[in-house]
Scaffold this motif. Structure first.
Motif, PDB file in Angstrom:
ATOM      1  N   TYR A   1       0.845  -1.198   0.000  1.00 58.48           N
ATOM      2  CA  TYR A   1       0.000   0.000   0.000  1.00 58.48           C
ATOM      3  C   TYR A   1       0.879   1.246   0.000  1.00 58.48           C
ATOM      4  CZ  TYR A   1      -3.687  -3.187   1.515  1.00 58.48           C
ATOM      5  OH  TYR A   1      -4.574  -4.223   1.584  1.00 58.48           O
ATOM      6  N   SER A   2       0.557   2.207  -0.846  1.00 51.67           N
ATOM      7  CA  SER A   2       1.261   3.484  -0.812  1.00 51.67           C
ATOM      8  C   SER A   2       0.870   4.213   0.476  1.00 51.67           C
ATOM      9  CB  SER A   2       0.886   4.339  -2.022  1.00 51.67           C
ATOM     10  OG  SER A   2      -0.454   4.810  -1.895  1.00 51.67           O
ATOM     11  N   GLN A   3       1.643   5.222   0.844  1.00 49.49           N
ATOM     12  CA  GLN A   3       1.297   6.027   2.016  1.00 49.49           C
ATOM     13  C   GLN A   3      -0.056   6.695   1.835  1.00 49.49           C
ATOM     14  OE1 GLN A   3       4.728   8.647   2.458  1.00 49.49           O
ATOM     15  NE2 GLN A   3       5.302   7.525   4.319  1.00 49.49           N
ATOM     16  N   VAL A   4      -0.339   7.149   0.624  1.00 50.04           N
ATOM     17  CA  VAL A   4      -1.622   7.787   0.325  1.00 50.04           C
ATOM     18  C   VAL A   4      -2.763   6.801   0.563  1.00 50.04           C
ATOM     19  CG1 VAL A   4      -3.037   8.736  -1.542  1.00 50.04           C
ATOM     20  CG2 VAL A   4      -0.666   9.464  -1.285  1.00 50.04           C
ATOM     21  N   ALA A   5      -2.631   5.607   0.000  1.00 46.26           N
ATOM     22  CA  ALA A   5      -3.686   4.597   0.158  1.00 46.26           C
ATOM     23  C   ALA A   5      -3.850   4.203   1.616  1.00 46.26           C
ATOM     24  CB  ALA A   5      -3.379   3.370  -0.697  1.00 46.26           C
ATOM     25  N   ASP A   6      -2.753   4.079   2.335  1.00 41.09           N
ATOM     26  CA  ASP A   6      -2.808   3.703   3.742  1.00 41.09           C
ATOM     27  C   ASP A   6      -3.612   4.736   4.545  1.00 41.09           C
ATOM     28  OD1 ASP A   6      -2.092   1.776   5.679  1.00 41.09           O
ATOM     29  OD2 ASP A   6      -0.489   3.080   6.420  1.00 41.09           O
ATOM     30  N   LYS A   7      -3.357   6.005   4.299  1.00 37.45           N
ATOM     31  CA  LYS A   7      -4.100   7.074   4.987  1.00 37.45           C
ATOM     32  C   LYS A   7      -5.573   7.069   4.586  1.00 37.45           C
ATOM     33  CE  LYS A   7      -0.176  10.128   5.663  1.00 37.45           C
ATOM     34  NZ  LYS A   7       0.470  11.386   5.311  1.00 37.45           N
ATOM     35  N   GLN A   8      -5.847   6.851   3.315  1.00 35.64           N
ATOM     36  CA  GLN A   8      -7.235   6.821   2.846  1.00 35.64           C
ATOM     37  C   GLN A   8      -7.986   5.644   3.465  1.00 35.64           C
ATOM     38  OE1 GLN A   8      -6.135   6.859  -1.299  1.00 35.64           O
ATOM     39  NE2 GLN A   8      -6.788   8.993  -1.541  1.00 35.64           N
TER      40      GLN A   8
ATOM     41  N   GLY B   1       2.927   6.792 -14.220  1.00 32.85           N
ATOM     42  CA  GLY B   1       2.785   5.697 -15.170  1.00 32.85           C
ATOM     43  C   GLY B   1       1.353   5.189 -15.210  1.00 32.85           C
ATOM     44  N   ILE B   2       1.155   4.035 -15.798  1.00 32.61           N
ATOM     45  CA  ILE B   2      -0.182   3.460 -15.944  1.00 32.61           C
ATOM     46  C   ILE B   2      -0.655   2.936 -14.589  1.00 32.61           C
ATOM     47  CG2 ILE B   2      -1.530   1.609 -16.999  1.00 32.61           C
ATOM     48  CD1 ILE B   2       0.274   1.900 -19.461  1.00 32.61           C
ATOM     49  N   ARG B   3      -1.885   3.291 -14.245  1.00 31.51           N
ATOM     50  CA  ARG B   3      -2.533   2.783 -13.037  1.00 31.51           C
ATOM     51  C   ARG B   3      -3.845   2.143 -13.455  1.00 31.51           C
ATOM     52  NH1 ARG B   3       1.816   2.993 -11.542  1.00 31.51           N
ATOM     53  NH2 ARG B   3       2.713   4.410 -10.036  1.00 31.51           N
ATOM     54  N   LEU B   4      -4.195   1.088 -12.765  1.00 31.45           N
ATOM     55  CA  LEU B   4      -5.465   0.419 -13.005  1.00 31.45           C
ATOM     56  C   LEU B   4      -6.480   0.950 -12.017  1.00 31.45           C
ATOM     57  CD1 LEU B   4      -3.923  -3.087 -13.541  1.00 31.45           C
ATOM     58  CD2 LEU B   4      -4.881  -1.602 -15.295  1.00 31.45           C
ATOM     59  N   ARG B   5      -7.724   1.035 -12.449  1.00 31.64           N
ATOM     60  CA  ARG B   5      -8.799   1.622 -11.645  1.00 31.64           C
ATOM     61  C   ARG B   5      -9.914   0.589 -11.534  1.00 31.64           C
ATOM     62  NH1 ARG B   5     -11.234   6.766 -14.458  1.00 31.64           N
ATOM     63  NH2 ARG B   5     -11.730   5.112 -15.895  1.00 31.64           N
ATOM     64  N   LEU B   6     -10.034  -0.015 -10.333  1.00 26.08           N
ATOM     65  CA  LEU B   6     -11.024  -1.053 -10.080  1.00 26.08           C
ATOM     66  C   LEU B   6     -12.218  -0.463  -9.335  1.00 26.08           C
ATOM     67  CD1 LEU B   6     -11.761  -4.120 -10.100  1.00 26.08           C
ATOM     68  CD2 LEU B   6     -10.612  -4.257  -7.877  1.00 26.08           C
TER      69      LEU B   6
ATOM     70  N   TRP C   1      -4.543   1.002  -8.547  1.00 20.80           N
ATOM     71  CA  TRP C   1      -3.459   0.073  -8.240  1.00 20.80           C
ATOM     72  C   TRP C   1      -2.514  -0.071  -9.411  1.00 20.80           C
ATOM     73  CZ3 TRP C   1      -3.439  -5.185 -10.238  1.00 20.80           C
ATOM     74  CH2 TRP C   1      -4.548  -5.499 -11.050  1.00 20.80           C
ATOM     75  N   SER C   2      -1.319  -0.538  -9.099  1.00 20.94           N
ATOM     76  CA  SER C   2      -0.352  -0.818 -10.159  1.00 20.94           C
ATOM     77  C   SER C   2      -0.157  -2.328 -10.207  1.00 20.94           C
ATOM     78  CB  SER C   2       0.971  -0.097  -9.905  1.00 20.94           C
ATOM     79  OG  SER C   2       1.592  -0.565  -8.750  1.00 20.94           O
ATOM     80  N   SER C   3      -0.008  -2.824 -11.412  1.00 21.31           N
ATOM     81  CA  SER C   3       0.120  -4.268 -11.588  1.00 21.31           C
ATOM     82  C   SER C   3       1.536  -4.757 -11.297  1.00 21.31           C
ATOM     83  CB  SER C   3      -0.315  -4.681 -12.999  1.00 21.31           C
ATOM     84  OG  SER C   3       0.456  -4.011 -13.963  1.00 21.31           O
TER      85      SER C   3
ATOM     86  N   ILE D   1      -1.508  -1.233  -4.009  1.00 21.48           N
ATOM     87  CA  ILE D   1      -2.644  -0.318  -3.925  1.00 21.48           C
ATOM     88  C   ILE D   1      -2.078   1.103  -3.833  1.00 21.48           C
ATOM     89  CG2 ILE D   1      -4.729   0.321  -2.657  1.00 21.48           C
ATOM     90  CD1 ILE D   1      -4.730  -2.577  -3.855  1.00 21.48           C
ATOM     91  N   GLU D   2      -2.482   1.965  -4.752  1.00 22.46           N
ATOM     92  CA  GLU D   2      -1.954   3.321  -4.802  1.00 22.46           C
ATOM     93  C   GLU D   2      -2.871   4.343  -4.141  1.00 22.46           C
ATOM     94  OE1 GLU D   2       1.057   3.809  -5.687  1.00 22.46           O
ATOM     95  OE2 GLU D   2       1.492   1.969  -6.774  1.00 22.46           O
ATOM     96  N   ALA D   3      -4.198   4.198  -4.311  1.00 18.71           N
ATOM     97  CA  ALA D   3      -5.141   5.173  -3.760  1.00 18.71           C
ATOM     98  C   ALA D   3      -6.547   4.590  -3.790  1.00 18.71           C
ATOM     99  CB  ALA D   3      -5.094   6.474  -4.573  1.00 18.71           C
ATOM    100  N   VAL D   4      -7.421   5.181  -2.957  1.00 14.09           N
ATOM    101  CA  VAL D   4      -8.833   4.802  -2.903  1.00 14.09           C
ATOM    102  C   VAL D   4      -9.636   6.081  -2.727  1.00 14.09           C
ATOM    103  CG1 VAL D   4     -10.600   3.515  -1.656  1.00 14.09           C
ATOM    104  CG2 VAL D   4      -8.255   2.624  -1.749  1.00 14.09           C
ATOM    105  N   PHE D   5     -10.498   6.403  -3.703  1.00 13.05           N
ATOM    106  CA  PHE D   5     -11.326   7.596  -3.566  1.00 13.05           C
ATOM    107  C   PHE D   5     -12.420   7.601  -4.634  1.00 13.05           C
ATOM    108  CE2 PHE D   5      -7.662   8.808  -6.161  1.00 13.05           C
ATOM    109  CZ  PHE D   5      -8.228   9.469  -7.242  1.00 13.05           C
ATOM    110  N   PRO D   6     -13.440   8.464  -4.458  1.00 18.92           N
ATOM    111  CA  PRO D   6     -14.483   8.567  -5.480  1.00 18.92           C
ATOM    112  C   PRO D   6     -13.875   9.132  -6.775  1.00 18.92           C
ATOM    113  CG  PRO D   6     -15.174   9.648  -3.444  1.00 18.92           C
ATOM    114  CD  PRO D   6     -13.714   9.319  -3.308  1.00 18.92           C
TER     115      PRO D   6
END
Length: 87
Positions: free
Chosen positions: A7-14, A56-61, A73-75, A80-85
């Motif tokens: 998990y990125s720091q951003v995703a961890d905080k989110q 770079g390329i990020r996937l959005r689930l 997320w990155s493959s 996990i890079e981030a979670v948000f609306p």
């Protein structure tokens, strides 16, 4: 990859914010999406769209049952890079 790199720091905080929030169903649905990414990355990738970012390329689930929330997320190692609306 160890779990601290998953998990990125951003995703961890989110995720911490979602956990502390009042919408338990949303938090659980986000965790389900993250689990899909880690356990079945090919299936998660098939359900994701790709976007280009500065990193770079990020996937959005999409988070099931909670539009417009997405898990970014990155493959490369299923991180996990981030979670948000997001539309």
């Amino acid at each position: 990859m160890n779990s601290t790199d998953a998990y990125s720091q951003v995703a961890d905080k989110q995720l911490d914010s979602l956990e502390a929030g009042s919408d338990v169903d949303l938090y659980n649905a986000v965790l389900d999406a993250c689990e899909l990414i880690f356990r079945l990355p090919a299936q998660a990738q098939a359900r994701s769209t790709a976007i280009m970012t500065a990193e770079g390329i990020r996937l959005r689930l999409p988070v099931a049952g909670h539009p417009p929330y997405k898990v970014f997320w990155s493959s490369d190692g299923q991180r996990i890079e981030a979670v948000f609306p997001h539309p």
